[in-house]
Scaffold this active site. Structure first.
Site, PDB file in Angstrom:
ATOM      1  N   ASP A  90      -8.471  -0.134   5.754  1.00 16.87           N
ATOM      2  CA  ASP A  90      -8.119   0.988   5.966  1.00 16.87           C
ATOM      3  C   ASP A  90      -8.685   2.178   5.777  1.00 16.87           C
ATOM      4  O   ASP A  90      -8.475   3.252   5.746  1.00 16.87           O
ATOM      5  CB  ASP A  90      -7.245   0.689   7.666  1.00 16.87           C
ATOM      6  N   ARG A  92     -14.562  -6.084   0.055  1.00 12.03           N
ATOM      7  CA  ARG A  92     -13.521  -6.199   0.964  1.00 12.03           C
ATOM      8  C   ARG A  92     -13.369  -4.367   0.847  1.00 12.03           C
ATOM      9  O   ARG A  92     -12.714  -4.375   0.057  1.00 12.03           O
ATOM     10  CB  ARG A  92     -12.928  -7.189   1.138  1.00 12.03           C
ATOM     11  N   THR A 110      -0.410   1.894   7.130  1.00 13.98           N
ATOM     12  CA  THR A 110      -0.240   0.991   6.079  1.00 13.98           C
ATOM     13  C   THR A 110      -0.675  -0.697   7.074  1.00 13.98           C
ATOM     14  O   THR A 110      -0.128  -0.120   8.204  1.00 13.98           O
ATOM     15  CB  THR A 110       1.028   0.379   5.215  1.00 13.98           C
ATOM     16  N   GLY A 111      -0.871  -1.631   6.630  1.00 12.52           N
ATOM     17  CA  GLY A 111      -0.509  -2.855   7.346  1.00 12.52           C
ATOM     18  C   GLY A 111      -2.082  -3.436   7.666  1.00 12.52           C
ATOM     19  O   GLY A 111      -2.420  -3.473   6.527  1.00 12.52           O
ATOM     20  N   THR A 132       0.586  -1.016   0.561  1.00 15.98           N
ATOM     21  CA  THR A 132      -0.408   0.169  -0.363  1.00 15.98           C
ATOM     22  C   THR A 132       0.625   1.403   0.000  1.00 15.98           C
ATOM     23  O   THR A 132       2.038   1.013   0.687  1.00 15.98           O
ATOM     24  CB  THR A 132      -0.818  -0.047   1.480  1.00 15.98           C
TER      25      THR A 132
END
Ligand code: ASP
Length: 310
Positions: A200, A197, A220-221, A169
């Site tokens: 965040d 889906r 990010t993550g 990302t």
């Protein structure tokens, strides 16, 4: 005051074969965004330029190079936010768009809404003349091969975030010479995500937030974890309570790990120009430019300095 721009290219277990291209990509994007600031552009223009550069680079999971969902489709999420006014624009599950960050900016500037999703985002894109890009043009060779190899979302999340398959990302935060901050984040999400889906990244306060009173953050993550702790706002709350940008990022990422066992990363800039790039995954490609000095890193505690030519 002097302007600062920080970018990330995603926090995850970046394999060695992608390491150099990821670092080169964030360095180039940071440079591109900083040039906007240097020419007197504002923070919002700078973060958009930096993120566009990474969306155009196949190595990152945003725009070109985006991950595929369970149907083998590309669905893109992006956000942009202006710390002067708290104006913000986002798109989720947008298809066939090369630069979702600019579509998000158009949502902010040309509609009365904050987020447009799926068909609505695409109808809006069409209405303002955004060129439709065929899905195959957005999919990299690497992503096609990886998608065909691994077809399970949960295994992927465990491998990449070590919680630990999202990848790459991209995001940018900036403060301009007038002390205005802005953030932008853009992603294809996590490989093999369900159709529809939304992670965040496009959600205000989770994948990004910018407020001239505290700072700007891009995250990010593992998206489901970031959403649970509203990571971007959490970091800014800690700054509002007196923590440094670096402490605030560390404490918030630690909390995400302890509370929901999620790993990730964040870049932060304050209105006075303090900045941090922090992560709890194995790696995160990041780069920052301040006063013609470029900083970058990939592994934990790696911080390399390079003088930019004037
Ligand atoms: N946060 C993104 C998502 O969950 C993925 C990433 O940052 O790599 O959609």
């Amino acid at each position: 005051m002097s302007a600062v721009l920080v970018v990330h290219g995603g926090a995850w277990a970046i394999p060695d074969k992608l390491a150099k291209a990821s670092v080169d990509g964030v360095k180039a994007a940071a440079h591109e965004g900083f040039l906007v600031l240097k020419r007197g552009g504002n923070a919002l223009d700078a973060v958009e330029a930096a993120v566009r550069a990474m969306e155009d680079n196949n190595v990152f999971n945003a725009g070109h190079g985006a991950t595929l969902n369970t149907d083998g489709e590309v669905e893109l999420d992006a956000i942009i936010m202006d710390g002067r006014t708290l104006d913000c624009g986002a798109v989720s599950s947008a298809k066939n768009v090369a630069n979702p960050v600019s579509l998000a900016r158009a949502v902010m500037e040309k509609t009365s809404h904050i987020m447009l999703t799926d068909r609505g985002a695409n109808l809006f894109a069409e209405s303002i003349g955004v060129v439709r890009v065929p899905t195959e043009t957005l999919v990299s060779e690497y992503e096609r091969t990886e998608w065909e190899k691994h077809k399970n979302y949960v295994t992927g999340v465990n491998e990449d975030f070590n919680c630990q398959w999202a990848h790459d990302t991209v995001g940018a935060v900036a403060v301009d010479c007038d002390g205005n901050v802005a953030c932008a984040t853009s992603t294809g999400g996590i490989r093999n995500k369900m159709v529809g889906r939304v992670g965040d990244s496009p959600v205000i306060g989770s994948g990004g937030y910018a407020d001239n009173f505290s700072g700007a953050v891009s995250c990010t993550g593992h998206g489901e974890s970031i959403l649970k702790v509203t990571l971007a706002r959490l970091i800014l709350s800690h700054i509002e309570q007196g923590k440094s940008v670096s402490e605030a990022s560390q404490v918030s990422l630690q909390h995400m790990g302890d509370r929901v066992r999620g790993a990730g990363g964040a870049i932060v800039v304050s209105p006075s120009g303090q900045w941090a790039a922090t992560f709890t995954t194995e790696r995160m490609a990041w780069a920052a430019v301040e006063q013609d000095v470029l900083w970058f890193g990939l592994d934990p505690n790696e911080r390399v300095k390079e003088q930019l030519s004037q």
